[in-house]
Design a protein around this motif. Sequence first.
Motif, PDB file in Angstrom:
ATOM      1  N   GLN A 100       0.838  -1.198   0.000  1.00  0.00           N
ATOM      2  CA  GLN A 100       0.000   0.000   0.000  1.00  0.00           C
ATOM      3  C   GLN A 100       0.875   1.250   0.000  1.00  0.00           C
ATOM      4  O   GLN A 100       0.555   2.236  -0.670  1.00  0.00           O
ATOM      5  N   GLY A 101       1.992   1.193   0.702  1.00  0.00           N
ATOM      6  CA  GLY A 101       2.909   2.318   0.732  1.00  0.00           C
ATOM      7  C   GLY A 101       3.623   2.559  -0.582  1.00  0.00           C
ATOM      8  O   GLY A 101       4.167   3.642  -0.811  1.00  0.00           O
ATOM      9  N   GLN A 102       3.631   1.560  -1.463  1.00  0.00           N
ATOM     10  CA  GLN A 102       4.292   1.702  -2.761  1.00  0.00           C
ATOM     11  C   GLN A 102       3.347   2.175  -3.861  1.00  0.00           C
ATOM     12  O   GLN A 102       3.790   2.479  -4.969  1.00  0.00           O
ATOM     13  N   LEU A 103       2.061   2.182  -3.579  1.00  0.00           N
ATOM     14  CA  LEU A 103       1.082   2.573  -4.596  1.00  0.00           C
ATOM     15  C   LEU A 103       0.666   4.025  -4.433  1.00  0.00           C
ATOM     16  O   LEU A 103       0.581   4.530  -3.311  1.00  0.00           O
TER      17      LEU A 103
ATOM     18  N   ALA B 224      -4.686   1.242  -3.800  1.00  0.00           N
ATOM     19  CA  ALA B 224      -4.334   1.496  -2.396  1.00  0.00           C
ATOM     20  C   ALA B 224      -5.565   1.349  -1.500  1.00  0.00           C
ATOM     21  O   ALA B 224      -5.476   0.832  -0.385  1.00  0.00           O
ATOM     22  N   LYS B 225      -6.713   1.785  -1.998  1.00  0.00           N
ATOM     23  CA  LYS B 225      -7.956   1.666  -1.226  1.00  0.00           C
ATOM     24  C   LYS B 225      -8.302   0.193  -0.994  1.00  0.00           C
ATOM     25  O   LYS B 225      -8.638  -0.209   0.119  1.00  0.00           O
TER      26      LYS B 225
ATOM     27  N   GLY C 264      -6.063  -1.329   1.482  1.00  0.00           N
ATOM     28  CA  GLY C 264      -6.443  -0.893   2.826  1.00  0.00           C
ATOM     29  C   GLY C 264      -7.569  -1.738   3.392  1.00  0.00           C
ATOM     30  O   GLY C 264      -7.540  -2.131   4.564  1.00  0.00           O
TER      31      GLY C 264
ATOM     32  N   PRO D 286      -2.038   7.042  -4.213  1.00  0.00           N
ATOM     33  CA  PRO D 286      -3.413   7.028  -3.691  1.00  0.00           C
ATOM     34  C   PRO D 286      -4.387   6.709  -4.823  1.00  0.00           C
ATOM     35  O   PRO D 286      -4.180   7.107  -5.956  1.00  0.00           O
TER      36      PRO D 286
END
Length: 175
Positions: free
Chosen positions: A98-101, A107-108, A111, A103
Motif C-alpha cells: 500500500q505504501g508503494q502505490l 491502495a484503497k 487498505g 493514492p
Amino acid sequence: SPPGLLLLTSFLLHLHEGPASLARLVCDSRLINKYIEDAKSMEKAAGQCQALPALGCPTVLPSVDFNIQQWRSRSNESKRREILCDLALLVGAAAGAQGQLPPGCGAKQLGLLYHQANSFLLLLQTFQWEAGPWEPGCPPHSVEQSHVTSIFLTYQRLVQGKLRFFFRSLAKDLC
C-alpha cells in the motif's frame, strides 16, 4: 463499498465482544462465506483498477496451499499458529504494498484487505487458547511477488482454504 464497511464494522464489533466472538464467527457459517465473498470482491475490484504498477520492492507472501488430509490430522492449535503466521505475513505485505502505490483504487482495496486480515489476526491472537497466547517468530513458507493482485489472491485462498477449514474444525467443539 457500504456492504464491505458494514461487514468490517460487524466483524470489529464481534472482536470487541470478547471470547464468545470467535464462537459466533465459527458457528455461523454465513459469516465465513461472507468473508470469502468479500475477498473475491476485493480481488475483482483491484483487478479493475487502472494500470496497477508492479511493486518496486517485491513483497513476501505466505504460501497458503495445503493438503486437506494432512490439515485435518493436525491439532487446532497447530492450525491456529500456522494461520497466524500466514496472516501476519499477509498484513505486512498489504501494508508494504500500500505504501508503494499512489493514492487511489489499488491502495484503497489494499487498505480494505489490510483491515480485514488484521482483524482476523487480532481475533485469533487474543482468543483464550489452552496453549497460551500466540508469540510471533514461526517460519511460514513464503514466496516473493511483485504483482499487487497476488496479495488479493493469497488472501482469498487463505480465507477460502485454511481459515474456513479451521473454523469448521473449531465448530465441532464450540457449536
